[in-house]
Scaffold this active site. Structure first.
Site, PDB file in Angstrom:
ATOM      1  CG  ASP A 110      13.600  13.004 -26.289  1.00 22.65           C
ATOM      2  OD1 ASP A 110      13.290  14.064 -25.723  1.00 22.65           O
ATOM      3  OD2 ASP A 110      12.819  12.338 -26.987  1.00 22.65           O
ATOM      4  CG  ASP A 218      10.103  16.219 -23.025  1.00 22.41           C
ATOM      5  OD1 ASP A 218       9.428  15.575 -23.849  1.00 22.41           O
ATOM      6  OD2 ASP A 218       9.766  16.364 -21.834  1.00 22.41           O
ATOM      7  CD  GLU A 281       6.979  17.766 -26.719  1.00 25.91           C
ATOM      8  OE1 GLU A 281       6.032  16.977 -26.847  1.00 25.91           O
ATOM      9  OE2 GLU A 281       7.572  17.914 -25.632  1.00 25.91           O
ATOM     10  CG  HIS A 353       6.735   9.418 -27.819  1.00 27.62           C
ATOM     11  ND1 HIS A 353       7.188  10.510 -28.531  1.00 27.62           N
ATOM     12  CD2 HIS A 353       6.818   9.779 -26.511  1.00 27.62           C
ATOM     13  CE1 HIS A 353       7.528  11.479 -27.700  1.00 27.62           C
ATOM     14  NE2 HIS A 353       7.317  11.058 -26.470  1.00 27.62           N
ATOM     15  CG  ASP A 354       3.875  12.235 -26.371  1.00 27.74           C
ATOM     16  OD1 ASP A 354       4.137  11.267 -25.639  1.00 27.74           O
ATOM     17  OD2 ASP A 354       4.553  13.290 -26.386  1.00 27.74           O
TER      18      ASP A 354
HETATM   19  O1  TEU Z   1       5.203  15.573 -24.071  1.00 26.17           O
HETATM   20  C1  TEU Z   1       4.734  16.871 -23.917  1.00 26.17           C
HETATM   21  C2  TEU Z   1       3.343  17.028 -23.607  1.00 26.17           C
HETATM   22  O2  TEU Z   1       2.844  18.132 -23.445  1.00 26.17           O
HETATM   23  C3  TEU Z   1       2.517  15.838 -23.397  1.00 26.17           C
HETATM   24  O3  TEU Z   1       1.652  16.142 -22.356  1.00 26.17           O
HETATM   25  C4  TEU Z   1       1.762  15.511 -24.608  1.00 26.17           C
HETATM   26  O4  TEU Z   1       1.116  16.644 -25.083  1.00 26.17           O
HETATM   27  C5  TEU Z   1       0.761  14.496 -24.218  1.00 26.17           C
HETATM   28  O5  TEU Z   1       1.471  13.330 -23.998  1.00 26.17           O
HETATM   29  C6  TEU Z   1      -0.237  14.267 -25.277  1.00 26.17           C
HETATM   30  O6  TEU Z   1      -1.176  13.417 -24.722  1.00 26.17           O
HETATM   31  C7  TEU Z   1       6.533  15.326 -23.768  1.00 26.17           C
HETATM   32  C8  TEU Z   1       6.908  13.914 -24.176  1.00 26.17           C
HETATM   33  O7  TEU Z   1       6.824  13.796 -25.565  1.00 26.17           O
HETATM   34  C9  TEU Z   1       6.023  12.958 -23.448  1.00 26.17           C
HETATM   35  O8  TEU Z   1       6.227  11.629 -23.842  1.00 26.17           O
HETATM   36  C10 TEU Z   1       6.331  13.113 -21.982  1.00 26.17           C
HETATM   37  O9  TEU Z   1       5.439  12.307 -21.240  1.00 26.17           O
HETATM   38  C11 TEU Z   1       6.189  14.560 -21.530  1.00 26.17           C
HETATM   39  O10 TEU Z   1       6.799  15.487 -22.393  1.00 26.17           O
HETATM   40  C12 TEU Z   1       6.878  14.731 -20.191  1.00 26.17           C
HETATM   41  O11 TEU Z   1       8.253  14.587 -20.334  1.00 26.17           O
END
Ligand code: TEU
Length: 578
Positions: A110, A218, A281, A353-354
């Site tokens: 990542d 990210d 992403e 994970h989100d």
């Molecule tokens: O997430 C990107 C992001 O836009 C997040 O706000 C995501 O859409 C949100 O978690 C959905 O509820 C990335 C990573 O995957 C996330 O884990 C991180 O918290 C974020 O960036 C900041 O680095």
């Protein structure tokens, strides 16, 4: 929705290896704990590699393991060139690279470079004084003209952070604000500064030289901000019901984004003989932009994560959800398949994970249909054109956690939202209900390896509770069961490896208006696969809906074979047309 010719025609250059690959995402905190501290670690991943080999995946994408205060579980990095002792050591990371390569798998790390942790030495130096040589590595701005530092509304722009509240935090010592699109402990790096960019490229080369096989980048489409020549940033349109506005127009695919990614490609990836993978992403990316990002001739990234389909069940925010309408999903996936048909490449995902668990969100996690809906959704996704991503536990049918109280949540986004929503006057019971459905913690409960007290994840106290359903839903119970969700994933992954139609075939959507039956064909070199999925509880007669299915050869299905003219609840079939 017409089918379009493949970007990788037969007889031309061989298609890139990742068109046939499946990626498995490991969220290290929750995968496997080897030392009993309740947090997963590299030692744990090393112990569970047989699970990945057994599944047949090609790539492991590892969420951040770098030193970090863990404000956002590692997406707040304080040292880009080491491993947090919580997760292990660099020596173990080297061991992991070697072990994966020995098994024919690759490791994608990542890359979190839109922001660092506020504990990164770069930020500490930057905040030390207004004249620090690293001041310009981050976004420091004075209060809005006419306001004193700390006044309500004095923030340099009206942007709302992804994690609630303003994107600016005042540094009392210097009287200036710094920008953070995410939590205040995640200050944004200033990519306008070439020193920043070259420090990042140098670090990326260092990891590739160590043997890693690529990066998941990210929020990489947010690194370019729309900054005026005088250094000012623009307010965005007000968000209804909030004092803040949306800054998207200023930082989603900003003015220099393609330039930065092309520079990164030249500096880091160009000329390397290894078979690498890059995936950006990109929240808010459109199909048209994705085509530019993934056009091989432009040399930016191999594929992007887009967010359209995971926004289809959202209301005005992610905390307000409604059931997914199948027509919307078909229209959205269909546009992405067609839009990237001739140029570019898709990545395919339900879970990460989100996101809350897809079987609970888009499937049916009642005891009766959980297995069938998990395998149906998997079939639907994996038979599209693109590189599928499996998130840990998805291959076991893991579901959302039955949260009862606020104390059970750990995620910074969820907790910040609770504070802000309650202080804005929302009923705490409603806010809790929204967290229960939509919190990222649903995805972050420990992987369920077996039916023992902590699901075989740890001998200690898990950092986030183990789902009580692990007594029934776990890897040990599924490993040798040919009808399990796990076995179905194994078959889907093998099918992509074996059949070029799955990897590369042209996509053509059928029944675009049907509310529950999702069907499409994939064709290449005269071979055609027809995929039909019943995304609901109604039984359908196929003889009227898709008569060609009835006599076709079954390649793969998720229910025991029965009357070919009947499509049962949550049934998915992949058929070869004569
Ligand atoms: O997430 C990107 C992001 O836009 C997040 O706000 C995501 O859409 C949100 O978690 C959905 O509820 C990335 C990573 O995957 C996330 O884990 C991180 O918290 C974020 O960036 C900041 O680095």
């Amino acid at each position: 929705m017409d089918s379009a010719p493949s970007p990788f025609p037969t007889g031309a250059e061989p298609a890139p290896w990742w068109t046939r690959a499946v990626v498995y995402q490991v969220y290290p905190r929750s995968f496997m704990d080897s030392d009993g501290d309740g947090v997963g670690d590299l030692g744990g991943i090393l112990q569970r590699l047989d699970h990945l080999t057994d599944l047949g995946v090609d790539v492991l994408w590892l969420s951040p393991v770098y030193p970090s205060p863990q404000a956002d579980n590692g997406y707040d990095i304080s040292d880009y060139r080491d491993i947090d002792p919580l997760f292990g050591s660099l020596a173990q990371l080297d061991e992991l690279i070697a072990a994966l390569h020995a098994r024919g798998m690759k490791l994608v790390m990542d890359l979190v470079v839109n922001h660092t942790s506020d504990a990164h030495p770069w930020f500490e130096e930057s905040r030390a004084s207004r004249t620090s040589p690293k001041r310009d590595w981050y976004w420091w701005r004075p209060p809005r003209p006419g306001f004193a530092a700390g006044d309500p509304g004095a923030e340099p722009t009206n942007w709302q952070s992804f994690f609630s509240g303003p994107t600016w935090t005042l540094d009392e010592a210097s009287g200036e604000y710094y920008l953070h699109l995410f939590d205040r402990r995640q200050p944004d790096l200033n990519w306008e500064n070439p020193e920043v960019r070259h420090a990042v490229y140098d670090m990326m080369r260092w990891w590739l030289d160590r043997g890693v096989d690529g990066f998941r980048m990210d929020v990489i489409n947010m690194i370019s901000k729309d900054v005026a020549p005088d250094g000012s940033l623009h307010d965005g349109p007000p968000i209804p019901g909030s004092a803040l506005g949306s800054g998207y127009a200023s930082f989603i695919c900003g003015p220099r984004i393609h330039e930065f990614l092309q520079e990164m490609h030249r500096e880091v990836f160009a000329g390397r003989p290894e078979a690498l993978l890059t995936v950006g992403e990109m929240p808010g990316v459109t199909v048209e932009q994705a085509r530019l990002f993934t056009d091989p001739a432009r040399a930016e990234v191999d594929m992007v994560f887009q967010f359209e389909h995971v926004g289809l069940d959202h209301g005005t925010s992610k905390w307000e959800v409604h059931p997914l309408r199948m027509r919307d999903l078909k229209a959205s996936f269909g546009r992405w398949q067609t839009g990237l048909a001739e140029v570019g490449w898709n990545s395919l995902y339900w879970d990460n994970h989100d996101q809350p668990r897809a079987v609970s969100r888009f499937g049916d996690d009642s005891p009766e249909f959980r297995r069938d809906s998990a395998t149906c959704l998997a079939t639907l996704l994996h038979l599209h054109r693109g590189t599928p991503y499996v998130y840990q536990g998805q291959e076991l049918g893991m579901a959302n956690y039955p949260f009862r109280s606020l104390e059970e949540f750990a995620d910074v986004e969820s907790l910040n939202h609770h504070v802000h929503a309650v202080s804005a006057g929302h009923d705490p019971a409603d806010v809790l209900a929204a967290l229960r459905t939509s919190s990222r913690d649903n995805a972050r409960t420990p992987v369920q390896w077996d039916d023992s007290p902590h699901a075989g994840f740890t001998t200690g106290r898990p950092w986030l509770a183990v789902n009580p359903d692990h007594v029934e839903w776990n890897a040990a119970a599924q490993r040798d069961d040919p009808t399990s969700v796990l076995a179905h994933y194994r078959r889907l992954i093998a099918l992509r490896h074996e059949d070029p139609v799955v990897a590369l075939g042209d996509f053509h959507l059928l029944l675009p208006e049907h509310d529950e039956v999702y069907a499409f064909t994939r064709s290449r070199d005269g071979g055609t696969l027809l995929v039909v999925c019943n995304v609901g509880r109604t039984t359908y007669r196929l003889s009227s809906l898709l008569p060609e299915v009835v006599d076709a050869e079954l390649v793969l299905g998720n229910l025991p074979e029965d009357d070919p003219a009947v499509l049962r609840p949550w049934e998915a079939r992949v058929l070869r047309l004569p």
